[in-house]
Write an enzyme that holds these catalytic residues in place. Structure first.
Site, PDB file in Angstrom:
ATOM      1  N   HIS A 164     -17.816   1.633 -58.865  1.00  0.00           N
ATOM      2  CA  HIS A 164     -16.502   1.062 -59.154  1.00  0.00           C
ATOM      3  C   HIS A 164     -16.242   1.109 -60.648  1.00  0.00           C
ATOM      4  O   HIS A 164     -16.847   0.353 -61.405  1.00  0.00           O
ATOM      5  CB  HIS A 164     -16.426  -0.370 -58.639  1.00  0.00           C
ATOM      6  CG  HIS A 164     -15.094  -1.022 -58.855  1.00  0.00           C
ATOM      7  ND1 HIS A 164     -13.912  -0.404 -58.563  1.00  0.00           N
ATOM      8  CD2 HIS A 164     -14.760  -2.245 -59.351  1.00  0.00           C
ATOM      9  CE1 HIS A 164     -12.903  -1.202 -58.853  1.00  0.00           C
ATOM     10  NE2 HIS A 164     -13.395  -2.329 -59.340  1.00  0.00           N
TER      11      HIS A 164
ATOM     12  N   SER B 153      -9.817  -1.729 -62.591  1.00  0.00           N
ATOM     13  CA  SER B 153      -9.604  -2.367 -61.293  1.00  0.00           C
ATOM     14  C   SER B 153      -8.255  -3.108 -61.264  1.00  0.00           C
ATOM     15  O   SER B 153      -7.217  -2.503 -61.532  1.00  0.00           O
ATOM     16  CB  SER B 153     -10.794  -3.289 -60.998  1.00  0.00           C
ATOM     17  OG  SER B 153     -10.827  -3.696 -59.659  1.00  0.00           O
TER      18      SER B 153
ATOM     19  N   ASP C  22     -15.212   5.452 -54.942  1.00  0.00           N
ATOM     20  CA  ASP C  22     -15.106   4.085 -55.440  1.00  0.00           C
ATOM     21  C   ASP C  22     -14.992   3.145 -54.245  1.00  0.00           C
ATOM     22  O   ASP C  22     -14.106   3.290 -53.408  1.00  0.00           O
ATOM     23  CB  ASP C  22     -13.857   3.956 -56.325  1.00  0.00           C
ATOM     24  CG  ASP C  22     -13.791   2.625 -57.065  1.00  0.00           C
ATOM     25  OD1 ASP C  22     -14.061   1.579 -56.439  1.00  0.00           O
ATOM     26  OD2 ASP C  22     -13.457   2.630 -58.255  1.00  0.00           O
TER      27      ASP C  22
END
Length: 518
Positions: A485, A231, A458
């Protein structure tokens, strides 16, 4: 190097390592004036004193973990000036005879604890190829978690009160004025309560975190960094790669941010990701016997809105005295969209809401906000804002703000509160220091091949962002077909095998490689 000391047991069921010091640096290139930082020894010991949350306390007491503090300059433009420390956690390779080296990792946020992430990953991956061949090393970025000092803006009670106020719903001129006054108050508290004040907030961004990571690389005794970023951790990765391309051995970036998008475009793209994930959730839910949103996936968004919008005017009082607001209900939903494992709890929470109860949705919202059962918050949300405000130029164009909010409602209609949007400036518009970076395509000449992993649905970091990052860095792209995610080292054998092969031997998956959910 001082050999690791033997361990001593101080309480039943737990082995506490004795403190031991390793002097492995300097390794690799050392920037001028940075010799004392790059050559510093690391003293490893018990991780329990580093715990700053319930999750950390639970994880850090496990055997096999060691923690240390890395000293870095507060301001890299003045390395002889004030210093701060970065918390570091390590789980050593379980097959030391075939050890490759340290794998430094960051879970994202910005503001999430890399120490917690590494401790959690160690419990899952220690017997797999990555855990066997690599020391798993997580660090709390400057200002975060166990790093000292930490960014501090709101107290626990103030955070609770802010959640109950739900200010963002009122787009009227008076509502916008209240939101902006609240934003200014937040900034003032960050400046007042964060140790080292302006200097700390000015040097909290990803630019400086990447520099800290190079100091850590040297202190760990390796000339080339092996890195895993999830991320926002991908931003740390590509920022490091731009600053130190010759110091990279291998890099896996999973759930990428698009380096060319500014804060507004990134937010709208993320909204589209959550909109798609919610559609996938409703398709799953309406096929269940007890779906709170009915049996028609096409009508599920309206059914959801009918459940949560009444909370705008009538928050739900819970047994503990707290109130479930519209914002908390939607935050709980967003939290559940990060992983299909939370879809069933989300459905339970929505069924509870139909019966006038909100315990499950509040628990999901607390998980998102990192609030524990005692009412204590980690500083993740404070650090998130502080880092974001110096990572990107401030947004002050109110017409663009309204346009973005309207676009967000179109691409994520389940989050639309049904009321006109306002043009309130956020805290970053009033931040007391300038931004230290801005969106751009990384310049990474000399960087070895890297691996980008991107998930088709995602919710938080849309698939195209990973495609764009792989192109920008001339890296390989591994596509995971799923709705969650990030994915690496989370149990998908196709992704895990490809990522492990790359990290261990540098073997990239073939062009166009795709992995399906299992």
């Amino acid at each position: 190097m001082v050999p690791l000391s033997a361990c001593t047991t101080t309480q039943p069921g737990r082995t506490t390592p004795q403190a031991t010091t390793e002097s492995l640096g300097p390794a690799g290139p050392v920037p001028p004036g940075m010799e004392r930082f790059y050559a510093q020894p690391l003293t490893w010991g018990d991780c329990a004193p580093y715990a700053t949350s319930e999750d950390a306390k639970s994880l850090f007491g496990r055997d096999g973990l060691q923690c240390s503090r890395l000293t870095v300059p507060l301001d890299y433009a003045n390395p002889q000036g004030d210093t701060i420390t970065v918390g570091v956690l390590r789980h050593k390779a379980t097959d030391p005879a075939n050890r490759v080296g340290p794998l430094v990792l960051n879970p994202g946020g910005p503001g999430a604890s890399g120490m917690v992430a590494a401790a959690s990953l160690a419990s899952q991956a220690s017997n797999g190829p990555v855990g066997k061949r690599f020391d798993l090393v997580g660090f709390d970025p400057r200002g975060v978690g166990a790093s000292q000092p930490e960014v501090t803006c709101l107290s626990d009670s103030e955070r609770d009160a802010e959640r109950e106020e739900d200010l963002g719903i009122d787009g009227s001129p008076a509502g916008v004025a209240r939101q902006e006054a609240d934003a200014k108050d937040f900034v003032a508290k960050c400046l007042q309560r964060t140790p080292k004040g302006t200097a700390m907030l000015a040097n909290i961004g990803t630019r400086d975190v990447a520099r800290d990571m190079d100091v850590l690389r040297s202190a760990l005794g390796v000339e080339k960094l092996t890195y895993l970023g999830y991320s926002y951790g991908t931003r740390i990765g590509y920022t490091y790669a731009e600053q130190f391309p010759g110091n990279v051995r291998a890099m896996v970036l999973d759930g990428a941010l698009d380096p060319s998008q500014d804060a507004v475009d990134s937010l709208v793209a993320q909204g589209a990701g959550f909109g798609t994930a919610f559609t996938k959730y409703t398709q799953w839910c309406t096929a269940q016997k007890d779906c709170a949103l009915g049996t028609d996936a096409g009508a599920a968004t309206a059914a959801y809105q009918n459940l949560v919008r009444p909370l705008i005017d009538h928050p739900l009082r819970l047994a503990d005295g707290r109130e479930l607001t519209f914002d908390d209900a939607t935050l709980g939903t967003i939290q559940a969209l990060y992983s299909q494992q939370l879809w069933a709890p989300l459905n339970s929470g929505l069924n509870e809401l139909k019966r006038g109860r909100g315990t499950m949705l509040m628990a999901l919202a607390d998980q998102y906000n990192e609030r524990d059962t005692s009412g204590h918050y980690t500083n993740t949300q404070d650090a998130f804002t502080a880092i974001r405000c110096v990572d990107d130029p401030r947004v002050t164009d109110k017409a663009r703000i309204v346009a973005a909010e309207n676009s967000y409602d179109r691409v994520a209609p389940f989050l639309d509160d049904g009321r006109p949007n306002g043009a309130a400036l956020d805290s970053c518009a009033f931040w007391p220091v300038p931004n230290t970076s801005e969106p751009h395509e990384p310049k990474v000449a000399g960087l070895p091949p890297i691996l980008v992993i991107s998930t088709t649905n995602d919710p938080a970091t849309p698939y195209d962002a990973g495609v764009n990052l792989a192109k920008a860095m001339n890296g390989a792209l591994l596509t995971f077909e799923g709705t969650q995610h990030t994915v690496f080292l989370q149990g998908n054998s196709c992704v895990d095998q490809a990522g492990a092969a790359y990290l261990i031997s540098g073997t990239l998956p073939p062009d166009g490689r795709r992995c399906a959910a299992q």
